[in-house]
Design a protein around this motif. Sequence first.
Motif, short mmCIF file in Angstrom:
data_model
loop_
_atom_site.label_atom_id
_atom_site.label_comp_id
_atom_site.label_asym_id
_atom_site.label_seq_id
_atom_site.Cartn_x
_atom_site.Cartn_y
_atom_site.Cartn_z
N VAL A 35 0.85 -1.21 0.00
CA VAL A 35 0.00 0.00 0.00
C VAL A 35 0.88 1.25 0.00
O VAL A 35 0.63 2.21 -0.73
N HIS A 36 1.93 1.23 0.82
CA HIS A 36 2.83 2.39 0.92
C HIS A 36 3.56 2.65 -0.40
O HIS A 36 3.94 3.79 -0.68
N HIS A 37 3.73 1.60 -1.19
CA HIS A 37 4.48 1.73 -2.45
C HIS A 37 3.56 1.95 -3.65
O HIS A 37 4.05 2.04 -4.78
N VAL A 72 11.62 11.96 4.67
CA VAL A 72 12.41 11.47 3.54
C VAL A 72 11.53 11.26 2.30
O VAL A 72 12.03 10.87 1.25
N HIS A 73 10.24 11.52 2.43
CA HIS A 73 9.34 11.35 1.29
C HIS A 73 9.17 12.68 0.56
O HIS A 73 8.14 13.35 0.68
N THR A 74 10.18 13.06 -0.19
CA THR A 74 10.09 14.31 -0.95
C THR A 74 11.07 14.28 -2.12
O THR A 74 12.09 13.58 -2.06
N ALA A 78 17.95 8.54 -1.07
CA ALA A 78 18.00 7.09 -0.87
C ALA A 78 16.59 6.50 -0.82
O ALA A 78 16.33 5.42 -1.37
N HIS A 79 15.66 7.22 -0.18
CA HIS A 79 14.32 6.65 -0.05
C HIS A 79 13.55 6.71 -1.37
O HIS A 79 12.68 5.88 -1.62
N ARG A 80 13.89 7.68 -2.21
CA ARG A 80 13.27 7.71 -3.55
C ARG A 80 13.64 6.44 -4.31
O ARG A 80 12.81 5.85 -4.99
N HIS A 105 14.31 3.62 -2.96
CA HIS A 105 13.53 2.54 -2.36
C HIS A 105 12.13 2.46 -2.94
O HIS A 105 11.56 1.37 -3.10
N HIS A 106 11.54 3.60 -3.26
CA HIS A 106 10.17 3.63 -3.80
C HIS A 106 10.11 3.40 -5.30
O HIS A 106 9.01 3.33 -5.86
N ALA A 107 11.26 3.31 -5.95
CA ALA A 107 11.26 3.18 -7.42
C ALA A 107 10.94 1.74 -7.83
O ALA A 107 11.32 0.79 -7.14
ZN LIG Z 1 8.43 5.32 2.04
#
Ligand SMILES: [Zn+2]
Length: 278
Positions: free
Chosen positions: A114-116, A169-171, A189-191, A193-195
């Motif tokens: 869901v988060h992704h 970190v979500h930006t 780094a978190h971008r 992770h979401h890719a």
């Molecule tokens: Zn995230």
Amino acid sequence: MSIAPDSLLLALAPVFIASMAAEYWLLRRRGLDERYAMRDTACNIALALAQQASDKAAWFATLPLFACLHQHRLWHIDAGWPSFIALFIAQDLLYYLFHRASHRVRWMWAAHSVHHSSTRMNFSTALRQSPLYPLAAMWAFWLPLAWVGFEPVWIITTVLGNLALQFFVHTTLFDGFGRLSLILNTPSAHRVHHACNARYLDCNYAGVLMIWDHLFGSYIAQDPAEPCRFGTVKPVPGNNPWTVMLAEWRQILSDTRRASGAKQRCRRLFGPPADYTK
Ligand SMILES: [Zn+2]
Ligand SMILES: [Zn+2]
């Protein structure tokens, strides 16, 4: 006025809302306001509120288990800065393990996907969380902390504090951070992770400390030649919170029904999700 520890994220709602407003304003000034979409953000907020309710219920349901383990604790730990720092580091390590398992065990991915599922990345993406996390046994990962000797109320405060820090970190506003990403999780780094680009899958599981990804070999830096495409490999259509929340569970049910034999059924429930939807 004191804040109940399990309401920490709700208490921080004004900070989150102000940050989203500031981010939107800055993106708009740069002509990048398409990085926000009304329906996407509304879905994120609805899921966050539902998740807060389910998380509170899970906390009350599991509190006796935490209390029991704490009663049979290995050590007596006094409150103070050294124990707070030890708890923060230990909980962040357990978060790393929980997050990594959430990407490797399909039953857990059903909640975490869901988060992704958003194809956008902004502060509101941090709020897109599944109310069904308790089913994926997120709470079980914090139990060892109670057994070691940390007070259950400290544990929940640290868990929620860690999640609150992850909001930032979500930006896509900030780039770089250089050597800071050796130690801390950063937006860059978190971008990654979401890719859902093939080369970026299953990496950068950090909560707050990036050291775990460096230690366990799961760190990937963004390649400037390959921009991140956000979302899941198999896209979740629309922004209906109900549909988004149930998408992967429905898929699991359908795959498990079609499985032949217990071994295959088990694999479709608990095997790596990569074969199916990631
Ligand atoms: Zn995230
Ligand atoms: Zn993840």
